[in-house]
Design a protein around this motif. Sequence first.
Motif, PDB file in Angstrom:
ATOM      1  N   ARG A 190      -3.188   3.888   7.591  1.00  0.00           N
ATOM      2  CA  ARG A 190      -2.811   2.972   6.510  1.00  0.00           C
ATOM      3  C   ARG A 190      -2.439   1.604   7.074  1.00  0.00           C
ATOM      4  NH1 ARG A 190       1.020   5.788   4.275  1.00  0.00           N
ATOM      5  NH2 ARG A 190       2.675   4.815   5.498  1.00  0.00           N
ATOM      6  N   THR A 237      -5.467   6.047   3.420  1.00  0.00           N
ATOM      7  CA  THR A 237      -4.039   5.720   3.522  1.00  0.00           C
ATOM      8  C   THR A 237      -3.142   6.949   3.641  1.00  0.00           C
ATOM      9  OG1 THR A 237      -3.840   5.672   1.101  1.00  0.00           O
ATOM     10  CG2 THR A 237      -4.344   3.590   2.215  1.00  0.00           C
ATOM     11  N   GLN A 278      -8.619  -3.328  -7.699  1.00  0.00           N
ATOM     12  CA  GLN A 278      -8.783  -1.932  -7.302  1.00  0.00           C
ATOM     13  C   GLN A 278      -7.582  -1.430  -6.509  1.00  0.00           C
ATOM     14  OE1 GLN A 278     -12.220  -1.048  -4.819  1.00  0.00           O
ATOM     15  NE2 GLN A 278     -12.412   0.940  -5.827  1.00  0.00           N
ATOM     16  N   TRP A 279      -7.064  -2.255  -5.602  1.00  0.00           N
ATOM     17  CA  TRP A 279      -5.965  -1.829  -4.741  1.00  0.00           C
ATOM     18  C   TRP A 279      -4.593  -2.247  -5.272  1.00  0.00           C
ATOM     19  CZ3 TRP A 279      -6.235   1.601  -0.890  1.00  0.00           C
ATOM     20  CH2 TRP A 279      -7.510   1.923  -0.412  1.00  0.00           C
ATOM     21  N   TYR A 326     -10.409   6.676  -2.228  1.00  0.00           N
ATOM     22  CA  TYR A 326     -10.006   6.154  -0.919  1.00  0.00           C
ATOM     23  C   TYR A 326      -8.660   6.713  -0.429  1.00  0.00           C
ATOM     24  CZ  TYR A 326     -13.626   2.824  -2.143  1.00  0.00           C
ATOM     25  OH  TYR A 326     -14.820   2.251  -2.502  1.00  0.00           O
ATOM     26  N   LEU A 331      -7.533  -5.263   5.510  1.00  0.00           N
ATOM     27  CA  LEU A 331      -7.506  -5.770   4.137  1.00  0.00           C
ATOM     28  C   LEU A 331      -6.855  -7.147   4.079  1.00  0.00           C
ATOM     29  CD1 LEU A 331      -8.058  -5.242   1.147  1.00  0.00           C
ATOM     30  CD2 LEU A 331      -5.813  -4.117   1.008  1.00  0.00           C
ATOM     31  N   ALA A 379      -3.330   5.292  -3.358  1.00  0.00           N
ATOM     32  CA  ALA A 379      -4.598   4.606  -3.142  1.00  0.00           C
ATOM     33  C   ALA A 379      -5.554   4.943  -4.278  1.00  0.00           C
ATOM     34  CB  ALA A 379      -5.197   5.024  -1.811  1.00  0.00           C
ATOM     35  N   LEU A 429       0.826  -1.214   0.000  1.00  0.00           N
ATOM     36  CA  LEU A 429       0.000   0.000   0.000  1.00  0.00           C
ATOM     37  C   LEU A 429       0.860   1.263   0.000  1.00  0.00           C
ATOM     38  CD1 LEU A 429      -2.825  -0.988   2.531  1.00  0.00           C
ATOM     39  CD2 LEU A 429      -2.988  -0.876   0.033  1.00  0.00           C
TER      40      LEU A 429
END
Length: 391
Positions: A304, A298, A375-376, A294, A311, A290, A285
């Motif tokens: 974060r 973070t 997405q992440w 979102y 997560l 991000a 991350l």
Amino acid sequence: MPQPLDAALTEVRALLLDPSLTRAVAAGRRRGHRPSVERAELRPVALKGGPRLQIATSDGARPYTRNVAAGAEADAAVDALLAEPFGNWHVETTDVTLQLRVTKSGEAQVHRSAATRPPVEPGGHDRAKEWLLDPGDEIFTEIGGSAAKRRQVDAFLRALAATLPDDLTGRLRVVDLGCGNAYLTFAAYRYLSQRGLDVRLVGVDVREDQRRRNTELAERLGWADRVSFVAGTIADAVVEPAPDLVLALHACDTATDEALARAVRWGARWVLAAPCCHHDLAAQLRARPAPAPYELLTRHGILRERFADVLTDSLRAALLRLHGYRTEVVEFVDSRHTPRNLLIRARRVEATPGSATGSATDDEQRAQYRALLDQWQVTPRLETLLADAPG
């Protein structure tokens, strides 16, 4: 030291009929025999007609309770229970706690200790905490019996009890991956064996000195033939045959992923994992922005890190479901005692021909999991470890 079974049962009989009795439980079975009931519990009660000995039995389907008067009626009822081939007796009086286990050779292993719980009036309500493992048990002399440790042991055993079916019988093979000093390992063995299960437990830790220490403790407790330890990594330690139950308590960072991956590859029926130190996804991350909207999740380092924890464990639970497990994430122990208080609890779902296994292999679940990864832009370590596993 083993002793003749008849003599040990005579001592149990005297305690069961003694006015100082507070509680007794009989469970399990002797080798080659099966009692007519799976479990019997005895305790004194105060009724309008006077004091009685309450005997509650279960045949695995339904309970049956009766209250017998002191004297010939209680004598006969107790003698009938002692004639049953139970494998274990646990008897508590106001003065002493006695635990009896019948060995394979038909002898008795008996442990006696001073009573630790305060006496309770017959039929009264004991508001004190009911521990799943007696605080006066001999293992607390060996592993330490501080209040904090007893609370953690009890919380863990309650999670374990909620995971396994009440009617579980026979042999249970358990492995504790990353067992460390093994105090929860020994507690698990003690509790499961008191439920009447034939437990074979292996603890795995990378440190050879821990293996030696834990092996010596098992020998002092007289459990070395059923509780053993090996030195090795979670990913590579030799454990044969494959276990039914896998424990991984506070394995750091991706060591939890290695434990979950081994459990899946073994086809373990039950898994209990308490994750710790979620560094892997936290680093991923930090390495990229991000996704919108979102960014606020973070922007601050502490948030974060906490989001990475959530997560990571959400993706672990999803992966277990996709590999055939019904999975829950629950509180392990009250957060006042430790911030690392989550427990991933999983049970393998048996598929039957022509039927689905529920959410474990549902296409929608798989699509949701993949969308979250896309997405992440993260890659869970557990997914990599299970890349070629069925599921």
